[in-house]
Write a protein that holds these residues in place. Structure first.
Motif, PDB file in Angstrom:
ATOM      1  N   THR B 170      48.560  48.923  35.122  1.00 43.94           N
ATOM      2  CA  THR B 170      47.055  48.975  35.911  1.00 43.94           C
ATOM      3  C   THR B 170      46.063  49.369  34.834  1.00 43.94           C
ATOM      4  O   THR B 170      44.928  48.884  34.831  1.00 43.94           O
ATOM      5  N   ALA B 171      46.441  50.324  34.041  1.00 42.66           N
ATOM      6  CA  ALA B 171      45.543  50.709  32.898  1.00 42.66           C
ATOM      7  C   ALA B 171      45.002  49.704  32.005  1.00 42.66           C
ATOM      8  O   ALA B 171      43.816  49.363  31.816  1.00 42.66           O
ATOM      9  N   ARG B 172      46.156  48.650  31.751  1.00 40.05           N
ATOM     10  CA  ARG B 172      45.798  47.520  30.653  1.00 40.05           C
ATOM     11  C   ARG B 172      44.615  46.769  31.636  1.00 40.05           C
ATOM     12  O   ARG B 172      43.864  46.102  31.021  1.00 40.05           O
ATOM     13  N   LEU B 173      45.244  46.317  32.855  1.00 41.73           N
ATOM     14  CA  LEU B 173      44.753  45.338  33.813  1.00 41.73           C
ATOM     15  C   LEU B 173      42.885  45.770  33.829  1.00 41.73           C
ATOM     16  O   LEU B 173      42.155  44.845  33.489  1.00 41.73           O
ATOM     17  N   ILE B 174      42.982  46.911  34.368  1.00 40.04           N
ATOM     18  CA  ILE B 174      41.493  47.523  34.479  1.00 40.04           C
ATOM     19  C   ILE B 174      40.790  47.481  33.259  1.00 40.04           C
ATOM     20  O   ILE B 174      39.609  47.032  33.034  1.00 40.04           O
ATOM     21  N   ASN B 216      45.575  45.276  42.753  1.00 42.37           N
ATOM     22  CA  ASN B 216      46.596  45.961  41.964  1.00 42.37           C
ATOM     23  C   ASN B 216      47.676  46.855  42.794  1.00 42.37           C
ATOM     24  O   ASN B 216      48.634  47.055  42.381  1.00 42.37           O
ATOM     25  N   THR B 217      46.583  47.713  43.380  1.00 41.96           N
ATOM     26  CA  THR B 217      47.275  48.666  44.262  1.00 41.96           C
ATOM     27  C   THR B 217      48.483  48.202  45.111  1.00 41.96           C
ATOM     28  O   THR B 217      49.608  48.849  45.043  1.00 41.96           O
ATOM     29  N   VAL B 218      48.354  47.081  45.776  1.00 44.83           N
ATOM     30  CA  VAL B 218      49.252  46.577  46.552  1.00 44.83           C
ATOM     31  C   VAL B 218      50.595  46.112  45.839  1.00 44.83           C
ATOM     32  O   VAL B 218      51.521  46.456  46.190  1.00 44.83           O
ATOM     33  N   LEU B 219      50.269  45.721  44.518  1.00 46.29           N
ATOM     34  CA  LEU B 219      51.348  45.333  43.529  1.00 46.29           C
ATOM     35  C   LEU B 219      52.318  46.740  43.365  1.00 46.29           C
ATOM     36  O   LEU B 219      53.183  46.583  43.061  1.00 46.29           O
ATOM     37  N   VAL B 220      51.360  47.615  42.850  1.00 46.23           N
ATOM     38  CA  VAL B 220      51.932  48.945  42.548  1.00 46.23           C
ATOM     39  C   VAL B 220      52.717  49.515  43.280  1.00 46.23           C
ATOM     40  O   VAL B 220      53.868  50.225  43.108  1.00 46.23           O
ATOM     41  N   LEU B 282      50.835  39.327  48.974  1.00 47.52           N
ATOM     42  CA  LEU B 282      49.634  39.528  49.201  1.00 47.52           C
ATOM     43  C   LEU B 282      48.783  39.941  47.969  1.00 47.52           C
ATOM     44  O   LEU B 282      47.829  39.609  47.574  1.00 47.52           O
ATOM     45  N   GLY B 283      49.620  40.719  47.128  1.00 48.86           N
ATOM     46  CA  GLY B 283      48.902  41.401  45.634  1.00 48.86           C
ATOM     47  C   GLY B 283      48.599  40.229  44.992  1.00 48.86           C
ATOM     48  O   GLY B 283      47.263  40.204  44.420  1.00 48.86           O
ATOM     49  N   ASN B 284      49.377  39.235  44.818  1.00 51.97           N
ATOM     50  CA  ASN B 284      49.061  38.053  43.993  1.00 51.97           C
ATOM     51  C   ASN B 284      47.943  37.264  44.429  1.00 51.97           C
ATOM     52  O   ASN B 284      46.982  36.674  43.813  1.00 51.97           O
ATOM     53  N   VAL B 285      47.803  37.063  45.729  1.00 51.93           N
ATOM     54  CA  VAL B 285      46.881  36.082  46.142  1.00 51.93           C
ATOM     55  C   VAL B 285      45.470  36.971  46.068  1.00 51.93           C
ATOM     56  O   VAL B 285      44.599  36.452  45.677  1.00 51.93           O
ATOM     57  N   LEU B 286      45.704  38.297  46.434  1.00 52.49           N
ATOM     58  CA  LEU B 286      44.312  39.075  46.153  1.00 52.49           C
ATOM     59  C   LEU B 286      43.909  39.064  44.858  1.00 52.49           C
ATOM     60  O   LEU B 286      42.545  38.909  44.547  1.00 52.49           O
ATOM     61  N   GLU B 287      44.850  39.378  43.958  1.00 52.58           N
ATOM     62  CA  GLU B 287      44.439  39.347  42.444  1.00 52.58           C
ATOM     63  C   GLU B 287      43.842  37.834  42.095  1.00 52.58           C
ATOM     64  O   GLU B 287      42.670  38.003  41.290  1.00 52.58           O
ATOM     65  N   GLU B 288      44.287  36.887  42.692  1.00 55.57           N
ATOM     66  CA  GLU B 288      44.026  35.487  42.213  1.00 55.57           C
ATOM     67  C   GLU B 288      42.430  35.350  42.861  1.00 55.57           C
ATOM     68  O   GLU B 288      41.610  34.789  42.059  1.00 55.57           O
ATOM     69  N   ILE B 289      42.168  35.884  43.879  1.00 58.61           N
ATOM     70  CA  ILE B 289      40.663  35.681  44.567  1.00 58.61           C
ATOM     71  C   ILE B 289      39.895  36.512  43.773  1.00 58.61           C
ATOM     72  O   ILE B 289      38.603  36.161  43.438  1.00 58.61           O
TER      73      ILE B 289
END
Lengths: 572, 310, 325
Positions: B170-174, B216-220, B282-289
């Motif tokens: 998460t830290a890296r992504l954000i 990201n939360t959904v993935l974590v 869900l997380g992947n699709v959200l991240e994509e959007i």
């Protein structure tokens, strides 16, 4: 002394500082220290099973187990597995037979003098060491004297020679033991004092040197010889001693194989990779029963489990850390009413055992020592509630009872290495909740738990178990005041001068019925004061391939005991 | 229509066309409902023992004897354990996931926004955590905390340790998201008119990072659920509050495999897969959007799955 | 920054990370409740006051925790002395070395199949995007990602032993335990099937996903478009341009993956009672054997950190762009 806490199955609770020191020195110094048990003997004197003369196919009994011996040196062995091997390769003067009676091993006959202070043993004929030389009365005397003279070094056996003065050998066939005071359970004590070769054991100067001796090429007098012990691979191989004085075994070779996982063990038995399992887990027993060509053996055993209630006296040093309500006899009685022992047996042991009552299991001495007059407290939640209500413990808004601001809220700890206790703790917590007692089950490292209990007394309730010796002396000693010290076996902190006196008296009682009376009284005291609530007696669960072997004796000693294996024979 | 409503309806327009996203949402929502409605779905409590006519506990009863899912080694109803276990597994997963994302986002935002030394220190720390094998560290920490006897409930310890250790991705992504947002014109404009750092972060950076954070939360959470189940399987769970991992722990310890009691070890595993799969889809699709990067490549063209590491 | 500086920095970082891991390890150990002598010799040993004092001094416990004890312990660790296991009464280093080979065997086999299958599947699915192959490969990988490793192991164990008669655990059948090594190879192989399969299934999904996104990234680069404009076929483009560049990140990612390979090893070895480091770690946990637990952790951390460092360094040679970081 295989009264290791049963829960600590492969328990290495004992770890002497000297061993550690030696190991650390070895690790720093790089190889200057004694080689560990893994050093494999090679070359001559180690007959390879595959190179045996091909006259007839040798009969091999493969035993699968979940543990392994901690050491083959009786001076410092604490695990049941070690004693099982000793039973097969060594001999004491007398030994327990499957019915619970004591019979001669090396001794043909024996008698005690009128005053009980001298015991005289006559040895059997033709006793030889595995190396082939004859065993004399001198050898037997030396081995017992070694323990008497160096109790620190022979830490595992020294308890058994308490009160021994000296052992002498008036002639080649006679052994005489002089005592300081009469001993009531002499035969039982002798059954752990093995005759060991003097040349292997007399060379050690300090107790630490003696204890560090691995003895993994052990020489003995028993019906089997040790040919290989590889601790890393978990293999131990024994070979029949053809010259055994009581007649050679019909089994030529025994291979012990350590399994890491009960499922693999059960599977190996099913497909016939092993012939005998010394310990079948409760949850797999019904499955094993259904295997083709396998006989599952269920015998009442000595193991029991209990709930320890902190009974450390207020004036103990250090003072106990606990919920003070635990000292109230009414609270203890209510807890006893709130434990459904039948359910515990059915669920935790899968029905393979009996509800527990006293600290002397009914099987000891063939039932001779068990106090069957004690009537157990019945499971009755209404009654438990009533008792607490009458004693002034009122339910608060959270459903937990309290009196004078002391809430009935206890820690319920159990050792982390046994899958039975989490289930038991769950059940007990649920019943206690019904009567307004809140318990927090907590799995704890067994060593840390021991450290918190003895002699610190920092606990409330603990689930644990014992595997008592064949004689009740040991398990009775656990409840004496003097055992609640550092390094002692005590855990409840129970302290009752009357009980302590009875314990000393029974040790001196030579008359069996008199001793029985005292021991029954002691059981009653423990039952009524409740430092322990004994929850269950466990059955011994074993199994063997009935298409390969027959004739094992089913007894509390187990089908892998010397007497049983000497009776066993291959199925043609 | 408020700004929020508008952006939501925009989101929905995209989202409802994503089959994967809809499947993921369905999986996750059904499991959430199962957990919330647990007491309505079963007449038993997880601690109840099922008994036969003779009042003896029913041990390892198959589903044919005790529907719908039989009983376990202690005579507990497996279906009851499953729905109540959902509560524990999801609780640990969600709370630990939120803690992780909170820590990761805070560190990522600070590093990205301030740059320079702050960035170096924070990112080096992240790198250290990234290379230390996390499961052994988690296990050691939990075992140690238990030894201390602090009186904290087992579940709370699990949540805390998982939350404190699994924030690195998460830290890296954000951070990288903040870095791009920071360069946008309106941020520069805000700075030019004299807005403070706090104001810029709150008003301009956060709203733009928030959607990605949600994804990201959904993935974590899915990672946290997997980690919890593993730890409970290894015996670090709370047996009095069984999660799916605890069920599998007892199935394994109490020889359900030898007994052939598939009804004990199959359902909790499927429940974990169900939930984690829901989160991942869900997380992947959200991240994509929320994080439109490459929409197509030159040999073909469509949406992209983002690989994530445990 | 030139390559030498870069490599130097990576090495410093690795050492620093190890130092941090050691420090965490050291202080966690001191936080344990109770008497430190007990913590060293085990909890249940009767011991005299004099002996206790001697031990106290022997282990330097009378010294300050920091810096004295800290650096003493560090010195011991650097010499390869990780203390003595409480439960096995043997030096931790010796115990770890004995199990290392088995774990390496399992990891090597598992990684090998996972990489081969995962990378191939990933390439295929990235290239043939949106086709049936891609969608089924994706679905498979996502499901594998969602499956807990230990549960997959349990399922394969139950199925494999019931349907195929494969062994349920261990490395070798007990009846073969005394045979010479080479005769046992087929038996060892039989025992390795299920653990290796679990390992492969768990990790090939990840490699597939990584490879897929890597190839997608490469295929969206402009030089692919240029190549296409030149009239090269898809296959030629894949072979000449895409493959080489897409493989680059995979190399590092495989090394980075070692970190979570460790988790897989712990679960898989536990389920299959496979005699390696992972099972040792799980047993140390069950017995609460902290010296062993920490020694194993140090070793695992060392392996992962060094692997990462090597991967970083290797990368500078593989990817020309990294030369001038």
């Amino acid at each position: 002394m295989f009264y290791t806490r049963q829960a600590v199955r492969p328990s290495f609770a004992f770890l002497a500082c000297c061993v550690v020191l030696a190991l650390i020195l070895a690790a720093c110094g790089g190889g200057a220290a004694p080689t560990p048990a893994s050093a494999q003997p090679t070359g001559a004197g180690q007959p390879n099973p595959t190179e045996l003369p091909a006259k007839t196919e040798p009969v091999i009994l493969r035993i699968g187990w979940l543990g392994k011996p901690d050491t083959l040196n009786p001076a410092y062995a604490f695990l049941t597995e070690s004693y099982l091997i000793f039973d097969l390769i060594l001999n004491p003067l007398v030994t327990e037979d499957p019915t619970g009676k004591y019979v001669g091993a090396l001794a043909k006959e024996w008698k005690a003098a009128e005053d009980g202070l001298t015991w005289t043993f006559t040895l059997k004929d033709n006793i030889k060491w595995h190396a082939g030389t004859p065993v004399t009365a001198d050898d037997v005397a030396w081995a017992i004297n070694a323990v008497i003279k160096d109790p620190e070094g022979w830490a595992a056996l020294s308890n058994y020679v308490a009160g021994f003065k000296e052992v002498t050998a008036p002639d080649d066939k006679t052994v005489q033991i002089a005592l300081e005071n009469p001993i009531g359970n002499m035969e039982y004590r002798l059954s752990f004092l093995y005759t060991l070769p003097r040349k292997d054991f007399e060379q050690f100067k300090t107790p630490e040197d003696l204890q560090n001796f691995a003895n993994d090429q052990a020489i003995g007098t028993g019906p089997f010889k040790l040919t290989q012990f590889d601790k890393d691979k978990g293999i131990l191989i024994l070979e029949a001693n053809p010259d055994y004085f009581d007649g050679a075994s019909k089994i030529d070779q025994i291979i012990f194989q350590t399994f890491d996982n009960a499922d693999a063990l059960v599977q190996a038995l099913k497909v016939g990779d092993i012939d005998l399992v010394t310990e079948v887990p409760q949850s797999a027993f019904s499955t094993v029963k259904g295997f083709a060509n396998v006989k599952a053996v269920q015998t009442p055993g000595r193991y029991f489990s209990e709930m320890i209630i902190n009974s450390v006296p207020e004036d103990h040093d250090p003072p106990p850390t606990r919920n003070s309500a635990l000292t109230d006899p009414q609270v203890r009685l209510a807890m006893a009413h709130a434990i459904n022992k039948n359910d515990l047996v059915d669920v935790v042991l899968q029905g393979l055992g009996k509800p527990g009552v006293t600290i002397v299991p009914p099987i000891l001495g063939g039932g001779f020592w068990y106090n069957s007059d004690i009537k157990d407290v019945e499971f009755d939640l209404t009654k438990a509630n009533q008792i607490l209500e009458d004693a002034g413990y009122k339910k608060g808004s959270d459903g937990v009872r309290a009196k004078d601001n002391v809430k009935l809220e206890f820690r319920l700890q159990f050792p982390s290495d046994n899958p039975l206790y989490p289930r038991a703790a769950d059940l007990i917590s649920a019943w206690f909740k019904e009567v307004g007692i809140k318990t927090t089950p907590q799995s704890t490292d067994p060593d840390a738990l021991t450290a918190a209990i003895t002699p610190v007394g920092d606990y409330d309730l603990v689930l644990w178990g014992w595997g008592p010796d064949p004689d009740p002396d040991f398990i009775l000693s656990v409840m004496t005041t003097e055992q609640f010290v550092e390094g002692g076996w005590g855990d409840s902190g129970y302290s009752n001068p009357e009980y302590d006196q009875l314990y000393r008296d029974q040790q001196l009682a030579i008359d069996k019925t008199e001793r029985q009376k005292m021991i029954k009284k002691m059981q009653e005291m423990v039952f009524n004061d409740r430092p322990y609530i004994v929850t269950w007696y466990e059955d011994i669960l074993q199994a063997y391939r009935s298409d390969r072997f027959k004739g094992f004796i089913e007894s509390p000693l187990g089908i892998e005991s010397q007497k049983s294996i000497l009776q066993a024979e291959p199925v043609p | 229509m408020s700004k929020l409503q508008r952006s939501f309806s925009n989101f929905w327009k995209v989202f409802r066309h994503s089959r994967m996203g809809l499947v993921g949402a369905f999986l996750l929502i059904t499991m959430l409902l199962l957990a919330l409605l647990a007491p309505l779905l079963t007449p038993y409590e997880p601690t109840d023992i099922i008994r036969d006519a003779a009042k003896r506990p029913l041990i390892y009863a198959p589903p044919s004897v005790h529907p719908p899912l039989g009983t376990d080694d202690a005579g507990h109803d497996v279906w009851t354990l499953l729905v109540y276990g959902a509560r524990i597994s999801l609780l640990v997963g969600f709370v630990a996931g939120f803690i992780s994302v909170f820590i990761g986002s805070t560190l990522g935002t600070l590093a990205g926004f301030y740059g320079g030394k702050v960035d170096t220190v924070l990112m080096r720390t992240t790198d250290v955590f990234l290379v230390v094998p996390d499961l052994p560290l988690t296990i050691i920490l939990i075992a140690m905390i238990r030894q201390l006897n602090l009186g904290i409930s087992t579940i709370a310890v699990l949540i805390a340790v998982i939350g404190l250790l699994y924030w690195t991705t998460t830290a890296r992504l954000i951070r990288s998201q903040v870095l791009t947002v920071k360069e946008r014109q309106f941020v520069a404009r805000a700075r030019a008119i004299g807005a403070g750092n706090g104001h810029i972060m709150r008003k301009h950076i956060l709203p733009l990072v928030l959607p990605l954070m949600t994804a990201n939360t959904v993935l974590v959470i899915s990672v946290a659920i997997l980690v919890e189940s593993g730890l409970a399987f290894l015996g670090l769970g709370d047996p009095s509050q069984p999660s799916w991992g605890t069920m599998l722990h007892f199935a394994f310890e109490r020889n359900a495999i030898s007994v052939g009691a598939w009804w004990v070890y199959l359902p909790p595993g499927l429940a974990i897969v169900w939930t984690v799969l829901g989160c991942v889809l869900l997380g992947n699709v959200l991240e994509e959007i929320f994080n439109p990067r490459l929409k197509s490549h030159h040999l073909e063209g469509d949406t992209k799955i983002v690989a994530i590491s445990r | 920054m030139n390559r030498r500086d870069y490599i130097f920095r990576k090495i410093v970082f690795a050492i620093l990370t190890l130092a941090i891991v050691f420090t965490i390890n050291f202080f966690l150990f001191r936080v344990l409740p109770g008497d430190p002598v007990r913590a060293v010799i085990g909890r249940n040993v009767p011991i005299s006051k004099e002996a206790r004092q001697a031990l106290y001094e022997q282990f330097g416990l009378n010294k300050l925790v920091f810096p004295d004890q800290y650096f003493d312990t560090l010195g011991q660790y650097l010499q390869g002395n990780l203390g003595v296991s409480w439960s096995l009464r043997r030096p931790v280093t010796q115990v770890l070395v004995a199990k290392l080979g088995n774990t390496l065997l399992l990891v090597t086999l598992g990684q090998f199949f996972a990489i081969i299958l995962g990378v191939t599947l990933g390439l295929l699915s990235g290239w043939k995007r949106k086709t049936k192959i891609d969608i089924s490969a994706l679905t498979f990988s996502l499901i594998m990602w969602a499956v807990p490793t230990f549960w997959l192991g349990i399922m394969l164990l139950a199925l494999g032993s019931a349907l195929l008669g494969l062994p349920t655990g261990g490395m070798i059948d007990p009846k073969n335990v005394n045979k010479p090594f080479f005769e046992n190879l087929p038996d060892v192989a039989r025992h390795l099937i299920l653990p290796t399969l679990t390992f492969t299934l768990v990790y090939m999904g990840e490699y597939m996903l990584i490879m897929r996104s890597s190839i997608l990234e490469v295929l969206s680069e402009d030089y692919i478009l240029t190549a296409k404009a030149k009239g090269l076929s898809h296959w030629q483009i894949m072979r000449k341009h895409a493959l080489k560049n897409a493989m680059l990140p995979i190399v590092t990612l495989i090394a980075l993956n070692l970190g979570f390979t460790v988790s897989g090893v712990i679960y898989i070895e536990t389920v299959f009672s496979y005699d390696g480091l992972g099972k040792l770690f799980q047993e140390a946990l069950t017995k609460q054997d902290f010296p062993l637990l920490q020694g194993a952790f140090m070793l695992l951390a060392l392996a992962v950190i060094v692997a990462n460092m090597l991967a970083d360094i290797l990368y500078t040679y593989l990817d020309p762009r990294v030369k001038q970081v």
